[in-house]
Design an enzyme around this catalytic site. Structure first.
Site, PDB file in Angstrom:
ATOM      1  N   ASP A 107      36.191   5.320  41.022  1.00 54.07           N
ATOM      2  CA  ASP A 107      36.713   6.114  42.135  1.00 54.07           C
ATOM      3  C   ASP A 107      36.741   5.247  43.380  1.00 54.07           C
ATOM      4  O   ASP A 107      35.693   4.967  43.970  1.00 54.07           O
ATOM      5  CB  ASP A 107      35.811   7.316  42.400  1.00 54.07           C
ATOM      6  CG  ASP A 107      35.670   8.241  41.210  1.00 54.07           C
ATOM      7  OD1 ASP A 107      36.468   9.187  41.114  1.00 54.07           O
ATOM      8  OD2 ASP A 107      34.759   8.035  40.394  1.00 54.07           O
ATOM      9  N   ARG A 115      33.485   3.326  45.406  1.00 51.32           N
ATOM     10  CA  ARG A 115      32.417   2.658  44.635  1.00 51.32           C
ATOM     11  C   ARG A 115      32.302   1.176  45.009  1.00 51.32           C
ATOM     12  O   ARG A 115      31.250   0.581  44.861  1.00 51.32           O
ATOM     13  CB  ARG A 115      32.687   2.788  43.140  1.00 51.32           C
ATOM     14  CG  ARG A 115      33.027   4.190  42.646  1.00 51.32           C
ATOM     15  CD  ARG A 115      31.994   5.236  43.003  1.00 51.32           C
ATOM     16  NE  ARG A 115      32.352   6.524  42.436  1.00 51.32           N
ATOM     17  CZ  ARG A 115      31.836   7.685  42.821  1.00 51.32           C
ATOM     18  NH1 ARG A 115      30.946   7.714  43.801  1.00 51.32           N
ATOM     19  NH2 ARG A 115      32.211   8.816  42.247  1.00 51.32           N
ATOM     20  N   ARG A 179      38.322  13.839  52.023  1.00 54.56           N
ATOM     21  CA  ARG A 179      38.971  13.183  50.894  1.00 54.56           C
ATOM     22  C   ARG A 179      40.452  13.541  50.768  1.00 54.56           C
ATOM     23  O   ARG A 179      41.128  13.001  49.895  1.00 54.56           O
ATOM     24  CB  ARG A 179      38.245  13.551  49.595  1.00 54.56           C
ATOM     25  CG  ARG A 179      36.789  13.099  49.558  1.00 54.56           C
ATOM     26  CD  ARG A 179      36.045  13.686  48.370  1.00 54.56           C
ATOM     27  NE  ARG A 179      36.583  13.234  47.096  1.00 54.56           N
ATOM     28  CZ  ARG A 179      36.218  13.748  45.927  1.00 54.56           C
ATOM     29  NH1 ARG A 179      35.333  14.753  45.885  1.00 54.56           N
ATOM     30  NH2 ARG A 179      36.735  13.278  44.806  1.00 54.56           N
ATOM     31  N   LYS A 209      44.418  13.816  41.574  1.00 52.07           N
ATOM     32  CA  LYS A 209      43.383  14.818  41.328  1.00 52.07           C
ATOM     33  C   LYS A 209      43.296  15.771  42.524  1.00 52.07           C
ATOM     34  O   LYS A 209      43.698  15.404  43.624  1.00 52.07           O
ATOM     35  CB  LYS A 209      42.034  14.146  41.019  1.00 52.07           C
ATOM     36  CG  LYS A 209      41.491  13.214  42.092  1.00 52.07           C
ATOM     37  CD  LYS A 209      40.281  12.460  41.566  1.00 52.07           C
ATOM     38  CE  LYS A 209      39.604  11.688  42.675  1.00 52.07           C
ATOM     39  NZ  LYS A 209      38.493  10.853  42.187  1.00 52.07           N
ATOM     40  N   HIS A 210      42.897  17.046  42.250  1.00 47.64           N
ATOM     41  CA  HIS A 210      42.339  17.616  41.022  1.00 47.64           C
ATOM     42  C   HIS A 210      43.220  18.803  40.641  1.00 47.64           C
ATOM     43  O   HIS A 210      43.211  19.813  41.348  1.00 47.64           O
ATOM     44  CB  HIS A 210      40.912  18.084  41.225  1.00 47.64           C
ATOM     45  CG  HIS A 210      39.989  17.065  41.814  1.00 47.64           C
ATOM     46  ND1 HIS A 210      39.934  16.788  43.167  1.00 47.64           N
ATOM     47  CD2 HIS A 210      39.087  16.244  41.224  1.00 47.64           C
ATOM     48  CE1 HIS A 210      39.022  15.858  43.403  1.00 47.64           C
ATOM     49  NE2 HIS A 210      38.489  15.505  42.241  1.00 47.64           N
ATOM     50  N   HIS A 222      30.431  20.826  40.215  1.00 50.93           N
ATOM     51  CA  HIS A 222      29.336  20.028  39.668  1.00 50.93           C
ATOM     52  C   HIS A 222      28.138  20.923  39.336  1.00 50.93           C
ATOM     53  O   HIS A 222      27.359  20.619  38.432  1.00 50.93           O
ATOM     54  CB  HIS A 222      28.875  18.966  40.674  1.00 50.93           C
ATOM     55  CG  HIS A 222      29.761  17.766  40.744  1.00 50.93           C
ATOM     56  ND1 HIS A 222      30.881  17.720  41.528  1.00 50.93           N
ATOM     57  CD2 HIS A 222      29.696  16.570  40.113  1.00 50.93           C
ATOM     58  CE1 HIS A 222      31.464  16.535  41.390  1.00 50.93           C
ATOM     59  NE2 HIS A 222      30.760  15.831  40.534  1.00 50.93           N
ATOM     60  N   ASP A 292      37.970  16.117  34.435  1.00 48.66           N
ATOM     61  CA  ASP A 292      36.780  15.798  35.212  1.00 48.66           C
ATOM     62  C   ASP A 292      35.616  15.781  34.220  1.00 48.66           C
ATOM     63  O   ASP A 292      35.774  16.147  33.048  1.00 48.66           O
ATOM     64  CB  ASP A 292      36.575  16.844  36.310  1.00 48.66           C
ATOM     65  CG  ASP A 292      35.943  16.252  37.562  1.00 48.66           C
ATOM     66  OD1 ASP A 292      35.300  15.190  37.459  1.00 48.66           O
ATOM     67  OD2 ASP A 292      36.089  16.843  38.644  1.00 48.66           O
TER      68      ASP A 292
END
Length: 369
Positions: A107, A115, A179, A209-210, A222, A292
């Site tokens: 990502d 990252r 984001r 995404k998403h 999550h 995901d």
């Protein structure tokens, strides 16, 4: 009597045809493994490490890399990414073990979700919301080209970005972290297109995404079930639709969101109405669909993993993401167990063998692209 014999003969021919179509166990396992995008621990690889087992022995379709190990001490550099040079050596070794085109993903959206961080020797990035607010083509292309070049130099060939959800700062998982490019689908699609162009120049594939829209989800999948029925609008499909029509969609990631407007039984990742119906048939997308992470609580709290696998694959998913890096913990043999589950489901007739073939072809096609 003749009618009975004819009926029996037809049944035997049909059974023989089905038997002839079933592949060998080794091919079935290879195609099943090819549907997995998996994660592992460590910033280097050895002949007997988990990564070697996943790529060289199991032959998974994709690897996903992180810089922070959420299943460990969750500190910077505790997972796979600690420096540019170590990352480059590791990805080169992964590709050397693969006798097939291996997708290596991370990502790298920019901003909070990046990252490849300055702490590891990479250049600073900016958020999608910053780019959408500035709304300047040169600025977006500059930052996208910079991060894409560093991905290519590091051996990472799939960016799990850009986010094309609509901006809503009340969205805990997405908007809260800046984001999203904008509240305007036109602005979102425009900046995502420029971002994708620059990634493509460096040979890096992108992931929208998403799907079918996470921007107005107030809760975070999550950690449990998320229903977006009342907040979601069809407008959230428009950035996806525009980028698909423009030929800019390499991969599309589904969200684990329940949306009664589309499917009143299953969340998007497990929904044939969402993937095969809306995304493929209505919107004309025939590229790779990646889920995901299947071990997120929105799925784990409501479905067994074998059931979730069957539903996702039959719904049209091509890559099943299992990063082994969320609150449900790390399990070294998890990819092997998932392959066993898929193989058993195919052999017992719950997943058509043709579904694995179809996904294999899509992944091969996107890699060639």
């Amino acid at each position: 009597m003749k009618k009975i014999l004819l009926t029996t003969a037809i049944a035997l021919l049909a059974a023989g045809s089905l038997f002839a179509q079933m592949p060998t166990d080794s091919l079935l396992r290879r195609y099943a493994a090819g549907m997995l995008m998996v994660g592992f621990k460590g910033d280097s690889v050895t002949e007997d490490c988990d990564a070697a087992r996943y790529v060289r022995d199991l032959k998974v379709g994709a690897i996903v890399l992180f810089d922070i190990d959420v299943t460990g001490d969750a500190t910077l550099g505790s997972r796979n990414i600690t420096s540019k040079e170590r990352l480059k050596r590791m990805t080169a070794q992964l590709q050397a073990w693969a006798d097939y085109p291996l997708l290596i993903a991370t990502d790298q959206e920019g901003g909070r979700v990046a990252r490849l961080k300055p702490q590891y020797g990479f250049l600073p990035t900016v958020t999608a919301e910053y780019l959408g607010t500035v709304d300047n083509e040169d600025t977006t292309r500059h930052y996208a080209a910079q991060l894409a070049r560093e991905m290519r130099e590091s051996g990472v060939n799939v960016n799990l970005a850009p986010v094309v959800d609509v901006l809503n700062h009340d969205c805990a998982a997405v908007g809260h972290y800046n984001r999203c490019f904008s509240t305007d689908p036109q602005v979102i699609a425009r900046h995502a297109s420029w971002f994708i162009d620059e990634c493509h120049r460096e040979g890096v594939l992108c992931t929208l995404k998403h799907f079918p829209g996470h921007g107005n989800a107030i809760d975070d999948s999550h950690y449990g079930f998320v229903d977006v029925t009342n907040g979601w609008t069809p407008q959230e499909l428009e950035p996806f639709r525009m980028l698909i029509d423009a030929g800019k969609a390499d991969l599309i990631m589904t969200a684990h969101l329940f949306n009664r407007n589309i499917d009143d039984e299953y969340p998007a990742t497990l929904s044939a109405k969402t993937i095969n119906g809306l995304l493929r048939n209505e919107m004309g997308y025939d590229g790779v669909v990646v889920t995901d992470d299947l071990y997120m609580q929105a799925i784990r709290n409501n479905y067994s993993i074998p059931t979730a696998l069957e539903l996702a694959i039959n719904a049209g998913a091509d890559l099943i993401c299992v990063g082994n890096n969320i609150s449900t913990g790390f399990e070294a043999d998890r990819p092997f167990k998932l392959v066993d589950m898929i193989v058993n489901s195919v052999k017992e007739g719950r997943i058509p063998w043709e579904r694995l073939q179809e996904s294999h072809d899509r992944v091969a096609r996107v890699f060639r692209r």
